[in-house]
Design an enzyme around this catalytic site. Structure first.
Site, short mmCIF file in Angstrom:
data_model
loop_
_atom_site.label_atom_id
_atom_site.label_comp_id
_atom_site.label_asym_id
_atom_site.label_seq_id
_atom_site.Cartn_x
_atom_site.Cartn_y
_atom_site.Cartn_z
N LYS A 137 47.02 55.41 -5.15
CA LYS A 137 45.69 56.03 -5.08
C LYS A 137 45.65 57.36 -5.84
CE LYS A 137 42.33 56.96 -1.39
NZ LYS A 137 42.22 57.06 0.07
N ASP A 169 50.41 61.89 4.70
CA ASP A 169 49.53 60.76 5.03
C ASP A 169 50.23 59.70 5.87
OD1 ASP A 169 47.24 61.71 3.78
OD2 ASP A 169 47.82 60.88 1.84
N GLY A 204 38.61 62.83 -0.16
CA GLY A 204 38.86 64.24 -0.38
C GLY A 204 39.52 64.50 -1.71
#
Length: 447
Positions: A30, A328, A103
């Protein structure tokens, strides 16, 4: 531009499965996908991207780059092509830029736009609109960028780029790759040298990829931390990129295999950047049977295949210094800890308070709902192992990682686990359910 997340919640249940088996590939990384689109947008020429994560967060970034004047499109061959407009070439968008749940998307885009004389409004979904943007607006204002924000420095936010930006030197008050990247991107169209000082190392994808695009960037290790300096107003050159698998996405099948008896899986083509392997290091330290096979280099990043077998884990103390390399992954690590022998203590978790949700509170509530004992403070969490009872419903707070973590828990719990809403999994891992069920998991819509 609007998010395609459906309006109605989509609860899922996860129940005890047999052994997980197979060779799988998880979606493209990502962090690299966002950056590939953005850096391609301000390069000269056509950047091609293979393996792009085609999830909502990244698609919203592609739409934003197109709205800013750089055409980002997916070809019938699955390859994305970005027509760059140059470092100073972005234009004011006709409509607000909708970053959905991301974000990373909005904060990096703010840096990208900060030193170009344009005006843009940034919006996001309900979850993103609760997240603080002051950590980015404060350093970007030093370049001369102006911001109008909702109360509490939150979205919606209108940015007016600096016409005559001045270079800055900025010391990160908290370890944040997003803030570091936003400042470096603002430096790209600023005369002179912009420097970010990071006392604690964070993900360095921005530095690696900018170097690949031809940016004049240098990293120097000093007593007070890394000094990253970028020389502004040099054009970037378009690149051909191949995005490796996302280690944050690999975390879910990896933990699922470790806690589900008899499991033996291989997760292919995972990025092994040392700033992203904290979870692997931690799980190995806990006794996890994880071996890295077929190590190789791709696009400036080390990649490899993860061979994971069921293991009896043991509780450990995870030091605060490791947090930036796995911030994360703490929700799914907490699930692994609930099946370990003994107590696992995780420190340095204050950043989890301002993620898609207050992730620390959400993790603890989910563990309690499924019979796991915990203790916590502002920046630490202790999880008692021994196995999760399950049987609880987890409130996800629109957080994709909370949803996936507790669906993993249900595969090894005594009773099924339910998450109240799985829609937001699509922001990072569109085929999570299909991939897990293909290995032998039992994820299905709740009755």
């Amino acid at each position: 531009m609007t998010s395609h997340t459906p309006a109605d919640p989509l609860p899922l249940t996860s129940s005890r499965a047999g052994a997980l088996n197979g060779r799988i590939r998880v979606p493209g990384d990502k962090s690299m996908s966002h950056r590939a689109l953005m850096f391609g947008a301000i390069a000269i020429g056509e950047t091609t991207i293979r393996g792009l994560l085609e999830a909502e967060d990244v698609i919203n970034t592609a739409k934003a780059m197109t709205a800013l004047g750089a055409d980002a499109t997916r070809g019938p061959d699955g390859v994305w092509r970005v027509q760059g407009v140059g470092v100073a070439g972005l234009r004011s968008p006709a409509q607000p830029l909708d970053f959905g749940n991301s974000g990373t998307g909005v904060r990096l885009a703010m840096g990208l736009m900060a030193t170009t004389p344009l005006t843009a409004t940034c919006v996001g979904d309900a979850s993103l609109s609760k997240r603080p943007m002051g950590r980015v607006t404060v350093p970007l204002s030093q370049f001369g960028t102006q911001f109008e924000t909702a109360e509490g420095n939150r979205l919606p936010l209108t940015l007016k780029g600096a016409r005559n930006p001045v270079p800055v030197t900025y010391t990160l008050p908290v370890a944040s790759a997003q803030v570091k990247s936003a400042v470096l991107l603002a430096g790209l169209n600023t005369p002179g040298k912009t420097t970010v000082i990071e006392p604690t190392p964070t993900r360095d994808h921005t530095e690696r990829m900018l170097k690949g695009f031809g940016a004049k960037i240098a990293v120097e290790k000093k007593a007070d931390g890394n000094h990253i300096t970028i020389e502004g107003q040099h054009e970037l050159k378009a690149q051909d990129l191949d995005v490796p698998g996302d280690p944050s996405s690999a975390a879910f099948p990896m933990v699922a295999a470790l806690i589900t008896p008899g499991s033996d899986i291989v997760i292919e083509n995972i990025m092994l950047n040392p700033t992203r392997t904290g979870l692997i290091d931690t799980l190995v330290e806990m006794g996890g049977n994880i071996t890295i096979e077929n190590r190789r280099l791709a696009g400036g990043e080390e990649v490899g295949d993860l061979h994971v077998k069921h293991s009896q884990l043991k509780g450990i103390t995870v030091p605060a210094a490791r947090a930036p390399s796995m911030i994360d992954e703490y929700p799914v690590l907490s699930v692994a800890a609930s099946f370990a022998n003994g107590v696992t203590r995780m420190e340095g978790l204050e950043e989890l308070r301002v993620k898609e949700s207050d992730r620390l509170a959400a993790v603890e509530a989910g563990l309690h709902a499924n019979g796991v004992t915990t203790r916590s403070g502002h920046d630490w969490l202790e999880v008692d192992g021994g196995g999760a009872r399950g049987g609880g419903t987890v409130v996800t707070h629109m957080d994709h990682r909370i949803a996936m973590s507790f669906l993993v828990m249900g595969l090894a719990s005594a009773e099924a686990t339910k998450v109240d809403d799985s829609r937001f999994i699509a922001t990072s891992f569109p085929d999570f359910t299909g991939l897990m069920n293909g290995m032998g998991a039992r994820l299905k819509p709740a009755a």
